[in-house]
Each structure stands twice: as C-alpha cells, then as structure tokens.
Scaffold this active site. Structure first.
Site, mmCIF file in Angstrom:
data_model
loop_
_atom_site.group_PDB
_atom_site.id
_atom_site.type_symbol
_atom_site.label_atom_id
_atom_site.label_comp_id
_atom_site.label_asym_id
_atom_site.label_seq_id
_atom_site.Cartn_x
_atom_site.Cartn_y
_atom_site.Cartn_z
ATOM 1 N N HIS A 176 0.845 -1.199 0.000
ATOM 2 C CA HIS A 176 0.000 0.000 0.000
ATOM 3 C C HIS A 176 0.891 1.265 0.000
ATOM 4 O O HIS A 176 0.849 2.067 0.945
ATOM 5 C CB HIS A 176 -0.912 -0.014 1.241
ATOM 6 C CG HIS A 176 -2.195 0.726 1.067
ATOM 7 N ND1 HIS A 176 -3.253 0.208 0.374
ATOM 8 C CD2 HIS A 176 -2.592 1.960 1.487
ATOM 9 C CE1 HIS A 176 -4.252 1.069 0.391
ATOM 10 N NE2 HIS A 176 -3.872 2.146 1.048
ATOM 11 N N GLY A 183 -5.297 0.690 -5.362
ATOM 12 C CA GLY A 183 -6.029 -0.336 -6.106
ATOM 13 C C GLY A 183 -5.947 -0.122 -7.599
ATOM 14 O O GLY A 183 -5.578 -1.026 -8.357
#
Length: 318
Positions: A176, A183
């Site tokens: 992340h 995403g």
C-alpha cells in the site's frame, strides 16, 4: 528477497490454459484486437477499475467524455475518469521495471485528487472495510525499501511473467505504497507487466471481470494476507486472465479493417522485407485485390515502403 508463494497444480493448469489461449488469439490475429473492440475494451477497463473504487460514471458517460461531450456527474468522478483516460492513452511511455515510472503514473492518475500524488507514503495507514480494519500496511519508513525489493524481483527473477504479474499485484496492495489510489495503480501495473508477455493484454479488460467478482477479489487479498503468501491471489488472478482471453476469443467474427491488418502484420514481419504473398499467407480470408489495396494504402500513408515493380515488388515497414 523473493515474495513467498507456492506453485499449485491449479496454477500450473491455468498457465497451460492461458498459454494455449494466447496461441489461439495470435492465430486469429486478435493479439491487437480490431480498432472498435480496442476502444470498447479500454472504456470497460477504465469504468470497471474506477467503479471498484466507488466512481459512479457509466460506460456511456465515459464514452461521451472521450468524445469531448459534456456530462452531468460529480466533479471528482469526472476528474478520476479524465485522469484514467490520460494514463491509459500513454501506457507505452512508462517503464514497467522502474519504480520512478510507476510513481509518475500515479501522479497522473491521482492528479488533483490527493495531496502529493506520485509520492510514496511516509506515515502509517490501515485499510478499512465497513467498520472493520481489513489490513494494516507496513510502516511508512519501510515503504521505499519494500518497493525497491519488489521491483528487483519483477526485473530480475526467473519466474514466468504471468506469475510475476500476479505476485506484483498482490505485494503492491499489501505494501500500500501511496496514501490513496493503490487499487487502481496496482491493477494498471499488472496490465503493464502482462503487456510484456503479449500485446493482447494492453486492451484486455481484466478489470471488468475483477469488478464482477469484486467481493471475491477483496476476499482473496485478505485470505492471502492471513496465509502469509500470494498463492490464493495468483490462482484467482490467473483464472480472471483465462476468462478474459476466453471472452476475447468469442468475438473472432469481428472483421479486421485494413488498418488493423496492417498493424497486426507489423507484429508478425517486423523489419523484414515481404511480398504480397507473404501478406496473404497471414490473412487467408482476404482476396488478392484486398491485399493490394491494404498495401497501397499503407504505402500512401507512409507506413511501409515499396521496392520494385509488379512481380518483383517487395515491401518493408518504416
């Protein structure tokens, strides 16, 4: 360090099936699909990838934006789509094995949507699903070194590209590395990696199949987190890739235009000299007159050069 995962019989079977389907795609000259299909698939890709993140725009609205028409929609949603259109229109400018290039892509994709787009995070972050914390990402101080390791794996490991694309996607989401937009950039970069394996993946709407299985997508990410490796995620994504190729093969009856044929033949012949007969052998369902028209049009448009005359005529891509 190499990211952890196991090669299962399911993974081996899926890779064999995908390889077989890529062969069928190449034989049907769908490795670079017809122009209209490429446009349609690109719109589906953008719409699906952004809908996963909560964007409300429809395929029709995105089509209107591509045609510079005005639409009524939330300003943020329109900006997300315009940024995505911009990034997908210049995929070939990015270097798939460079972290710097990925950061540049993130900067375009998230422009005016977050502070400091393209900058790796330095703080801590957790991913919330509903009222639960679904994932706590590694500390910000580790992000750059983890991403460097991941790109080192991508560039130097001997794994098959199909597997590396899935491993990279999972590890990227686990790390992340950005405050937001992970995403959509993770899915985009898997496409970039797959494009190294075959040109068909540039316009294959893998994201639309992920959207259809969105709940399972997040479930498999969580399952892999608990397992401590990306095995389940690799199986899931390879299944998605196989299904996307199957969908592409169902549209074989879409006619190639002369421009499509000329573009596809360049992939086959490269920079070698060729004759009209060579061109006809690649496209067995067209007449000699159609082949002559294709080649004349390509010469007139400066795509190929013509040498000789009549029976001695040869061609070469510029």
């Amino acid at each position: 360090m190499k990211p952890p995962y196991e090669i299962t019989s399911k993974i081996l079977n899926l890779i064999a099936s995908i390889s077989e389907k890529i062969g069928e795609v190449n034989a049907a000259h769908l490795n670079k699909p017809p122009t209209e299909l490429r446009k349609r698939n690109r719109i589906k890709t953008i719409q699906s990838s952004l809908e996963i993140e909560g964007n409300t725009l429809t395929v029709e609205q995105i089509t209107d934006l591509l045609e510079n028409k005005r639409i009524l929609a939330p300003k943020k949603d329109i900006l997300e789509v315009k940024n995505a259109i911009s990034i997908y229109n210049q995929l070939n400018k990015f270097k798939v094995f460079e972290l710097k290039s990925l950061c540049k892509a993130h900067k375009i994709l998230m422009k005016d949507l977050i502070e400091n787009p393209g900058k790796l995070r330095t703080g801590s972050v957790g991913i919330v699903k509903g009222s639960d914390i679904a994932h706590i990402a590694p500390p910000g101080a580790l992000v750059r070194s983890l991403m460097s390791d991941l790109f080192n794996y991508l560039k130097n490991d001997d794994d098959l590209v199909l597997i590396k694309s899935c491993v990279f996607h999972y590890e990227f989401e686990f790390i992340h590395p950005f405050i937001d937009g992970n995403g959509r950039i993770g899915r985009l970069w898997q496409t970039m990696i797959l494009k190294e394996h075959s040109p068909v993946f540039e316009f294959l709407p893998i994201e639309s199949l992920i959207k259809q299985k969105q709940k399972e997508y997040y479930g498999v990410l969580g399952k892999s987190d608990k397992q401590g490796n990306s095995t389940f995620f690799i199986e899931f994504m390879l299944e998605i890739i196989k299904d996307a190729l199957e969908d592409l093969l169902k549209v074989q009856n879409i006619s190639l235009t002369n421009d499509d044929r000329i573009m596809n033949f360049k992939e086959i012949i490269g920079t070698r000299m060729f004759s009209r007969q060579d061109y006809l052998r690649a496209f067995k369902n067209i007449s000699q007159a159609t082949a002559s028209r294709d080649l004349k049009s390509a010469v007139d448009n400066g795509i190929i050069e013509k040498y000789g005359d009549k029976r001695t005529t040869k061609y070469k891509y510029k």
